[in-house]
Design an enzyme around this catalytic site. Sequence first.
Site, PDB file in Angstrom:
ATOM      1  N   ASN A 248       0.762  -1.125  -0.070  1.00 22.08           N
ATOM      2  CA  ASN A 248      -0.060  -0.013  -0.140  1.00 22.08           C
ATOM      3  C   ASN A 248       0.771   1.213  -0.104  1.00 22.08           C
ATOM      4  O   ASN A 248       2.052   1.358   0.536  1.00 22.08           O
ATOM      5  CB  ASN A 248      -0.731   0.104   1.015  1.00 22.08           C
TER       6      ASN A 248
ATOM      7  N   ASN B 165      -2.051  -9.942  17.763  1.00 20.61           N
ATOM      8  CA  ASN B 165      -2.039  -8.843  18.461  1.00 20.61           C
ATOM      9  C   ASN B 165      -3.492  -9.087  19.700  1.00 20.61           C
ATOM     10  O   ASN B 165      -4.253  -9.904  19.249  1.00 20.61           O
ATOM     11  CB  ASN B 165      -1.877  -7.454  18.102  1.00 20.61           C
TER      12      ASN B 165
ATOM     13  N   ARG C  83       4.749  -4.008  26.034  1.00 21.17           N
ATOM     14  CA  ARG C  83       4.620  -5.328  27.052  1.00 21.17           C
ATOM     15  C   ARG C  83       5.683  -6.482  26.491  1.00 21.17           C
ATOM     16  O   ARG C  83       6.051  -7.297  27.300  1.00 21.17           O
ATOM     17  CB  ARG C  83       3.538  -5.629  27.746  1.00 21.17           C
TER      18      ARG C  83
ATOM     19  N   ASP D 276       5.971   6.325  16.516  1.00 21.11           N
ATOM     20  CA  ASP D 276       5.084   6.068  15.535  1.00 21.11           C
ATOM     21  C   ASP D 276       4.993   4.517  15.402  1.00 21.11           C
ATOM     22  O   ASP D 276       5.763   4.063  15.001  1.00 21.11           O
ATOM     23  CB  ASP D 276       5.307   6.486  14.134  1.00 21.11           C
TER      24      ASP D 276
ATOM     25  N   ASP E  97       4.561  -5.544  11.790  1.00 25.95           N
ATOM     26  CA  ASP E  97       5.336  -6.128  10.500  1.00 25.95           C
ATOM     27  C   ASP E  97       6.517  -6.505  10.604  1.00 25.95           C
ATOM     28  O   ASP E  97       7.127  -7.474  10.331  1.00 25.95           O
ATOM     29  CB  ASP E  97       4.935  -5.335   9.244  1.00 25.95           C
TER      30      ASP E  97
HETATM   31  O1  RIB Z   1       0.768  -2.614   9.506  1.00 21.57           O
HETATM   32  C1  RIB Z   1       0.935  -1.304   9.044  1.00 21.57           C
HETATM   33  C2  RIB Z   1       0.407  -1.225   7.711  1.00 21.57           C
HETATM   34  O2  RIB Z   1      -0.863  -1.619   7.653  1.00 21.57           O
HETATM   35  C3  RIB Z   1       0.573   0.223   6.982  1.00 21.57           C
HETATM   36  O3  RIB Z   1       1.794   0.148   6.436  1.00 21.57           O
HETATM   37  C4  RIB Z   1      -0.753   0.186   6.070  1.00 21.57           C
HETATM   38  O4  RIB Z   1      -0.371   0.108   4.737  1.00 21.57           O
HETATM   39  C5  RIB Z   1      -1.611  -1.194   6.380  1.00 21.57           C
HETATM   40  O5  RIB Z   1      -1.303  -2.268   5.643  1.00 21.57           O
HETATM   41 NA    NA Z   2       7.385   3.427  12.856  1.00 19.58          NA
END
Ligand code: RIB
Ligand code: NA
Length: 305
Positions: free
Chosen positions: A10, A181, A225, A247, A253
Amino acid sequence: MEVLVVGSANADLVVGVERRPGAGETVLGTDLAVHPGGKGANQAVAAARLGAVTALLARVGDDAHGALLRESLREAGADTDGVLGGPTPTGVALITVDPSGDNSIVVAPGANARLAPDDVVAARALLSRAAVVSTQLEIPLETVVELARRLPPECRLVLNPSPPAALPPEVLRACDPLVVNEHEARFLLGASGGRAGSGSVEEAAWAAALLELGPRSVVVTLGARGALVASREGSEWVPSPAVRAVDTTGAGDAFTAALAWRLARGEELVTAARFAVRVGAVAVTREGAQRSFPTFDEVGGVAKG
Ligand code: RIB
Ligand code: NA
């Protein structure tokens, strides 16, 4: 190849806000930032930047956002032969980030919705070379099902069911681990999930309940945590180093990609998770998703949790 990621790509359209607007409300935010993102592309970039031999199977549009994503993947060193183009526009994620670093995300799938089971079939050469395949749910569920069916016998499947959806038993049984999560755990467990507790006892109960659903192992990530790692042999808590969050976008990921890579290298799940929490911790200290992911050397600098 160590890690084959099958998933979304994305363009992240990001605005900082003091607080998120309620229904019918308008708020002013910061200027717009456009970053490469998407859970699949994020994982591929995270793994490649750490030094993993990585490829991504994904779909983008033949547009500027698609070019941005290919560029980011190439820069990190990921194989982009499996990044397919086409007339459908690249997926877009609309993201707001608040002062605590928490985000809210809405994804317009675009080309991600076109990543079809046939694309998995056509990628059999890539698949046959992968030690670990990592996937998420920003692509059609039937594509994930096809992937689980075509997994080579020696290959391990890592699945982060995000955004959450009901998973067929054959997919759940293939996961080793299922990485969730709090939201995703609660979704999969339904009403029986209850709330995440503050102690490891509650999370251990969650992990045990998730194992009942069929995966060979489970990792429950709990942000600052740390993570709980569970298999039939028992469960273990892996604390995360304390960092100042700027952020959190894409930190999950980065965690999952790091985990997948260490598993591809033959590490035990708990050992892999100890490394992965440090990778995730670095990612939350910087803006954006892919641009916040560390190199292997940068992870070394983070205090062990
Ligand atoms: O996990 C974060 C991602 O979730 C972002 O980069 C956004 O594109 C969504 O896919
Ligand atoms: Na980040």
